[in-house]
Design an enzyme around this catalytic site. Structure first.
Site, PDB file in Angstrom:
ATOM      1  N   TYR A   1      14.748   0.815   0.857  1.00  0.00           N
ATOM      2  CA  TYR A   1      14.668  -0.042   2.029  1.00  0.00           C
ATOM      3  C   TYR A   1      14.652  -1.515   1.593  1.00  0.00           C
ATOM      4  CZ  TYR A   1      13.884   4.363   4.384  1.00  0.00           C
ATOM      5  OH  TYR A   1      14.040   5.645   4.848  1.00  0.00           O
TER       6      TYR A   1
ATOM      7  N   PRO B   1       2.148   7.956   4.258  1.00  0.00           N
ATOM      8  CA  PRO B   1       2.952   7.578   5.424  1.00  0.00           C
ATOM      9  C   PRO B   1       4.117   8.540   5.623  1.00  0.00           C
ATOM     10  CG  PRO B   1       3.405   6.123   3.564  1.00  0.00           C
ATOM     11  CD  PRO B   1       2.257   6.995   3.156  1.00  0.00           C
TER      12      PRO B   1
ATOM     13  N   HIS C   1       6.197  -1.641   2.787  1.00  0.00           N
ATOM     14  CA  HIS C   1       7.074  -0.569   2.309  1.00  0.00           C
ATOM     15  C   HIS C   1       8.163  -1.198   1.438  1.00  0.00           C
ATOM     16  CE1 HIS C   1       9.219   3.033   1.851  1.00  0.00           C
ATOM     17  NE2 HIS C   1       9.166   3.521   3.080  1.00  0.00           N
TER      18      HIS C   1
END
Length: 358
Positions: free
Chosen positions: A168, A23, A163
């Protein structure tokens, strides 16, 4: 390399080989809607030989999920129609495609006036940023992940990837530097990510593959450590696997380095050994310089030998290997490897590769 071109079965999905497209954020979907150029971008890499496309991060349908709006979303009729065209184009080339579901947490830019949210109102370098999530906020984000996963399946994706890496939101819950909560979500830092995984599993059913990406390093902290030992890594991964993960994707900047001090397997190798699940390895495959987020260097990166891929695969350290920048530079990189023409691969030139993002 013939064994790397063997198929792999995961739940109801069969990959034609052991190569994935990693990604990579593009910011090329105005208003969150992927257009024909996005379908063409992914279809070229599918035609170039990869077995699995993992999309750029896709914002879950929650106002705090991500910025800017040119990052695609999985919300609204136009966006869903755009993604249906993408999945159709990739499948027409014989590859599978997974949507990477993304909430940026405290790393979210706030230029649009939306306040970032995170476990404790801290970003990955320990600075106060945004606000800590309360119970209502946690519930809304769980539901948004589930809704995005449900939409992904409906528009033809073959899997979803959560993710949970690079500082994050989900990673912020797992890491003790960004999760200093004093409630149950701080006492057990895996609790919220596991709840998200369980919600996604309920949304997509028992046979739809769920991939979890995690990492030691963060976007602003390359030397960060989520786990300092195999035992600690196992404590983190076990409840996440139990919640419904099918594949793990440990993100590293160099796929071939040992995970811990001394002679040891890579992070992918330890992950596979500790969980027994299929694992996606990643990190500077085919290039001589490790990935450096945010680098402004425009120097050409030379090709690197790929002999370690076969060695690590034969040693059982990964089941699938993901390629990033090499596929930006040359969409046919996997076919070159198969056809023994990798000597024609010129390496990575940032100017040319960035142009190919659009």
């Amino acid at each position: 390399m013939a064994d790397l071109f063997s198929p792999l079965r995961i739940q109801n999905l069969t990959l034609r080989n052991r190569f994935a497209m990693a990604p990579m954020t593009r910011r090329a979907s105005p208003g969150g809607v992927p257009g024909a150029d996005v379908a063409d971008y992914y279809a070229r890499r599918a035609a170039g030989g990869v077995g699995l496309i993992i999309t750029e991060g896709v914002r879950i349908p929650h106002p705090t999920a991500g910025y800017p709006s040119s990052i695609p979303t999985l919300d609204g009729a136009d966006s869903l129609a755009g993604w249906q065209a993408v999945t159709g184009a990739v499948r027409a080339q014989g590859a599978a495609i997974a949507a990477q579901l993304w909430h940026q947490g405290a790393e979210r830019e706030d230029s649009d006036g939306v306040v970032p949210v995170s476990p404790s109102g801290l970003n990955s370098v320990g600075q106060a940023r945004g606000v800590a999530l309360d119970d209502d906020g946690l519930d809304a984000i769980r539901q948004a992940y589930a809704a995005a996963a449900r939409s992904a399946r409906a528009v033809g994706f073959d899997a979803v990837e959560l993710h949970g890496a690079h500082g994050y939101l989900l990673d912020e819950f797992l890491w003790d530097k960004t999760n200093i909560r004093t409630d149950a979500y701080g006492a057990d830092r895996t609790r919220f990510p596991a709840e998200v995984i369980a919600a996604v599993r309920d949304a997509v059913g028992p046979d739809f593959p769920i991939i979890l990406r995690f990492s030691q390093w963060k976007a602003n902290a390359y030397r960060a450590s989520l786990a300092d030992s195999p035992a600690e890594l196992e404590r983190i991964l076990t409840p996440l696997v139990d919640a419904g993960v099918d594949v793990l994707h440990p993100s590293t900047r160099r796929h071939y380095l040992p995970a811990f001090e001394g002679e040891s397997p890579t992070l992918a190798g330890w992950t596979r050994k500790l969980t027994g699940l299929p694992v996606i390895g990643v990190g500077s495959v085919g290039l001589a310089t490790e990935f450096t987020p945010g680098s402004t260097s425009r120097a050409r990166i030379e090709p690197a030998p790929v002999d370690r891929l076969r060695e690590l695969f034969d040693a059982g350290e990964f089941d699938v290997i993901a390629i990033g920048r090499a596929l930006l530079a040359d969409p046919g990189w996997v076919n070159r490897l198969r056809d023994n023409t990798l000597g024609e691969f010129a390496g990575y030139d940032a100017e040319s590769a960035l142009a190919r993002l659009h």
